[in-house]
Structure formats: C-alpha cells, structure tokens
Design an enzyme around this catalytic site. Structure first.
Site, mmCIF file in Angstrom:
data_model
loop_
_atom_site.group_PDB
_atom_site.id
_atom_site.type_symbol
_atom_site.label_atom_id
_atom_site.label_comp_id
_atom_site.label_asym_id
_atom_site.label_seq_id
_atom_site.Cartn_x
_atom_site.Cartn_y
_atom_site.Cartn_z
ATOM 1 C CB ALA A 23 -0.984 -0.085 1.214
ATOM 2 C CE1 TYR A 24 6.132 5.399 2.381
ATOM 3 C CE2 TYR A 24 7.282 3.803 1.169
ATOM 4 C CZ TYR A 24 6.929 4.992 1.855
ATOM 5 O OH TYR A 24 8.265 5.812 1.738
ATOM 6 C CB ALA A 25 5.388 0.308 -2.868
#
Length: 241
Positions: free
Chosen positions: A152-154
């Site tokens: 999700a961060y990426a």
C-alpha cells in the site's frame, strides 16, 4: 502574521528529514510554515528560530480544511509547498477491513492531502513575487520497484509521482512541480547491524544518503529555472542492482 517574504510550507517537520529541512531553510533566511502531528523537542527549537508551526492530524479532513483556512487567512503568498509528511504502514492486516484501512491511510497521507493542498494553495503560489514557485513531493525509490511488505505504501508513492506529472502540466509556467525519491535516507536508532547490512547490499553505493543529500536535492529544485514534472532519484544506484 502575514509576511511580505513568501514562506516555504513544509508538512511533517517534527523529526528526521522534515526537521533537518526546516532547520536548514530557517538558517538560510527563509520563512517557514511547518506542520507536525506529535510534539517533539524539535518543534520548540524550530519555533525559537521563527517557524510558524501548526499541529495537525492530516488523516482528519476537518483539520486539513482548518489548516488551509489558516494559511490562506494569514499569508498572501507562498514560495514553495513541500509535501514531506508520511507514514509507513506494513501489509500485515488480519482482515479485509484492516487492509482497507491501511490502503486508505497511505493514499490519504501521500496522495489525498497533497492533492487538496496543491489545489487550495495554488493562488498563494501564483501570488509570490518570485519568477517561479515550487511544489515538491517527497516520494520514495520503492515507487518504481514495488515492495512485498509495504504494498500500500509503495502504491501510494507511485500515485504521488503521478500527481507530480499532472500538477506540473496544470500549473506551468509559474509553478514548477517535481518529486524527490530517496532510498535509505537515514537508519533509525533501533535498526540492528543485520538490517543495515541487508539494506547496504541493495545499492551500488553501500551507505546512507544522509539528510543533507536530500536537503541539497530539494534546494537544487528550488533554485532550478528549467526543471518541472521530473523525479530526482537519490537511490545510491539501487536501480542497477
């Protein structure tokens, strides 16, 4: 507290890169507006240097709106808007609801908030006496490679890079819009040697970038008169490993 000298607005100045950037710009004579979520001693240091600091939880929409109202009410112009505020949530959710929350938070902090602030504060960027002004998104090398543990961060950082392209086209020629994508800026005190060795092995230049490297990259963009819609990658050659 309106200022004739157009300030630089930086989100997330309480620690690490945001603190170092705000500290450096203040020392160089810039006016700085900064946001922070948690009060650290660094906040008092920056205030003593003259920064206008605003405590805010960027996950709360009403607080974002109140912050925009504050900035537009107190300042006539901005020299730059630097989106540094970030969160780093792993994909270890035990339910679909938790997974949805993780993705929502990552997209909010890295995409939704910058999107709103860019649109809301464009008039202040346009009002500055400088020949050009800047929006800088602090992204991450992982946006182009992906991450097995921080999906999700990426994904949210990849979306942030898309904001750079879109806003550069929208706001030219007055406002330049660029990204900075570091990898391994600085280890945390709790990181052990095994973790450090694994991180070093990912790059051609096996070292930390250091906060100063990224700050100098940001200053380069601020001083550039011919760079917009681009991504300055400070990754130690990870893309060639």
């Amino acid at each position: 507290m309106s200022s004739a000298h157009s300030p630089i607005l930086i989100t997330g100045v309480g620690k690490r890169l945001g603190y170092e950037l705000a500290h450096t710009l203040l020392d160089e004579g810039h006016s700085v507006i900064g946001t922070f979520r948690t009060h650290y001693p660094s906040i008092d240091e920056l205030r003593q240097k003259g920064a206008d600091l605003y405590q805010i939880d960027l996950y709360q929409q009403t607080e974002v709106e109140q912050f925009v109202t504050y900035v537009c009410g107190q300042y006539q112009s901005l020299r730059a808007l630097i989106h540094n505020a970030s969160d780093w949530l792993p994909d270890n959710a035990e339910s679909l609801a938790q997974a949805a929350t993780t993705m929502h938070k990552m997209m909010t902090i890295h995409v939704g908030v910058p999107y709103q602030l860019n649109l809301a504060l464009q008039p202040l960027l346009n009002n500055a006496e400088h020949a050009f002004t800047d929006i800088i998104h602090i992204s991450d090398y992982v946006a182009e490679k992906g991450s097995k543990k921080h999906i999700a961060y990426a994904a949210s950082k990849t979306a942030m890079n898309s904001l750079t392209s879109s806003f550069a086209a929208l706001m030219a020629p007055k406002v330049k819009v660029n990204s900075v994508s570091p990898a391994l800026i600085k280890f945390n005190p709790e990181d052990d040697q095994a973790y450090k060795d694994k991180a070093y092995a990912k790059a051609l230049l096996p070292k930390e970038a250091g906060f100063a490297e990224v700050v100098e990259g940001i200053k380069y963009i601020l001083n550039s008169q011919f760079m917009t819609g681009r991504n300055l990658q400070l990754d130690g050659g990870r893309h060639l490993k």
